[in-house]
Design an enzyme around this catalytic site. Structure first.
Site, PDB file in Angstrom:
ATOM      1  N   GLU A 187       0.812  -1.234   0.000  1.00 21.34           N
ATOM      2  CA  GLU A 187       0.000   0.000   0.000  1.00 21.34           C
ATOM      3  C   GLU A 187       0.837   1.271   0.000  1.00 21.34           C
ATOM      4  OE1 GLU A 187      -2.810  -0.450   3.209  1.00 21.34           O
ATOM      5  OE2 GLU A 187      -3.445  -2.416   2.523  1.00 21.34           O
ATOM      6  N   GLU A 292      -6.204 -10.664  -1.386  1.00 23.17           N
ATOM      7  CA  GLU A 292      -7.065 -10.417  -0.213  1.00 23.17           C
ATOM      8  C   GLU A 292      -8.508 -10.265  -0.677  1.00 23.17           C
ATOM      9  OE1 GLU A 292      -5.523  -7.272   2.278  1.00 23.17           O
ATOM     10  OE2 GLU A 292      -3.455  -7.874   1.956  1.00 23.17           O
TER      11      GLU A 292
END
Ligand code: G3I
Length: 391
Positions: A187, A292
């Site tokens: 991220e 995910e």
């Protein structure tokens, strides 16, 4: 209080998620996006229509078997599973999946909450569970701005690089040759492709991502090195990641795969938008991991009317109505069909959690984000996902 944790279109993450920013929303029925849909009605949570039940006609196969022809099928595990080998959850995990990610056990705050005081209990239990059940191990995560203890950042550039190096050395020492993939950086970009302004960036400088991958290459020569992020379908982020791959190539720094987190909502992003990104990553020749995957089914507050008194943030406390359950199954079917179409580029699909009861998307609401219900029974979406494997 609602659990709005982060900007973006990933699940219940933001009040600014609707419209084109979410990558081309499907036409959501009135209600779902303003909290007035589904079960509930008079008296709060009394269901208006039948509750979805676990289907009876479940094929005699497993996710791992059904998808063996396409890619590995993984699951993110936490202590409820790997600390109790005799539990029903452990049985379910080892039966259905052939790959495992540590949901929290390998994060810095779990491993070294206080400087110099390592705690490998959970990470060891996770690795041992995965190994005992022949599950490929995905290490999550070497560098992230969340779940890092404050002490890590209380230093200068050289000090922080030293701490990161020590962190990698400790993990390499313990798990060398056992972890197949490492999320090296997680991220690091905003949706528009700009660098996220984390303490890592502030202290290490704008070129830190390449430096950290080069470091990981030294410590984990046998593991595949992954850049992992949410909203990887957003054009700004997608193009930035593609440029990063070119830059790595030019500099001769190893990066083996990208992880598309896939925290999606029932109504967004559109399949076409995700597909555009998958095509672009495939054209770039990089291995893709869907890392995910979950589907948030809960309504998003109405941005244009945040004070809406009719908004029910938690409409499915009692159960998920059959009609919504059917939509959820369709959504999972579309997603898995998409991944199968791109199976030449995708090496694994991993759900972010084992069952609805364990999903981080519950926050303080009642979500239905995964393939198994709170009694660990397969849901309608599981049946659809199995069907799609053979299409
Ligand atoms: O373990 C502590 C416990 O000791 C303490 O008493 C309790 C009090 O809040 O917190 C416990 O830690 C929680 C941890 O999960 C383990 O349950 C943290 O508060 C909580 O913040 C943490 O949430 C995790 C979250 O990452 C952290 O940001 C979620 O479980 C996990 O699913 C989520 O996973 C992330 C991925 O790593 C990266 N991509 C996004 C994804 C979803 O946010």
């Amino acid at each position: 209080m609602l659990a709005f944790r982060r900007a973006g279109c990933a699940g219940l993450l933001s009040l600014t998620v609707l419209g084109s920013a979410c990558g081309g929303d499907k036409s959501a029925p009135p209600g779902i996006l303003d909290g007035n849909a589904g079960a509930g009605g008079e008296g709060g949570n009394a269901p208006r229509e039948p509750c979805a039940k676990s289907p009876k006609n479940v094929a005699d196969t497993t996710l791992a078997e059904a998808y063996a022809q396409h890619f590995k099928f993984g699951v993110a595990l936490n202590g409820f599973t790997f600390f109790d080998d005799a539990s029903a959850r452990a049985d379910l995990a080892r039966t259905e999946f052939n790959r495992a990610t540590a949901e929290n056990a390998m994060k810095w705050s779990s491993l070294e909450p206080t400087e110099g005081e390592y705690d490998f209990e959970a990470a060891d239990a996770f690795v041992e569970f995965a190994e005992a059940n022949a599950m490929q191990i995905h290490g999550h995560v070497l560098l992230w701005h969340e779940q890092v203890p404050d002490w890590v950042f209380e230093t200068d550039r050289a000090g922080l690089l030293g701490r990161l190096e020590q962190h990698m050395a400790a993990l390499a020492d313990r798990y060398a040759g056992r972890v197949a993939y490492w999320d090296v950086v997680n991220e690091a970009f905003e949706d528009d492709g700009s660098l996220r302004n984390t303490p890592w960036r502030q202290i290490l400088g704008d070129d830190y991502i390449q430096e950290v991958f080069a470091m990981a290459d030294r410590y984990f020569p046998d593991a595949k090195l992954v850049y992992n992020d949410f909203n990887m379908y957003q054009p700004g982020k997608r193009d930035r990641v593609l440029r990063m791959l070119d830059d790595f190539d030019e500099a001769g720094v190893r990066i083996d795969a990208i992880g598309m987190q896939a925290h999606y909502h029932l109504y967004f992003p559109a399949i076409e938008t995700i597909e555009e990104a998958l095509t672009a990553y495939g054209d770039a020749g990089i291995e893709v991991l869907v890392t995910e995957l979950d589907v948030n089914v809960l309504p998003i507050p109405n941005r244009s009317n945040p004070a809406d008194e009719n908004f029910d943030p938690d409409p499915y406390v009692e159960c998920l109505p059959e009609s919504v359950d059917a939509l959820v199954a369709d959504r999972w079917g579309e997603l898995l069909s998409l991944f199968v179409r791109h199976a030449d580029d995708i090496s694994s699909v991993t759900t972010w959690g084992l069952d609805d009861g364990l999903s981080w998307l519950n926050g303080d609401r009642t979500n239905y984000a995964l393939l198994f219900d709170r009694d660990l029974e397969p849901k309608s979406n599981y049946v659809r996902v199995i069907e799609v494997a053979d299409e």
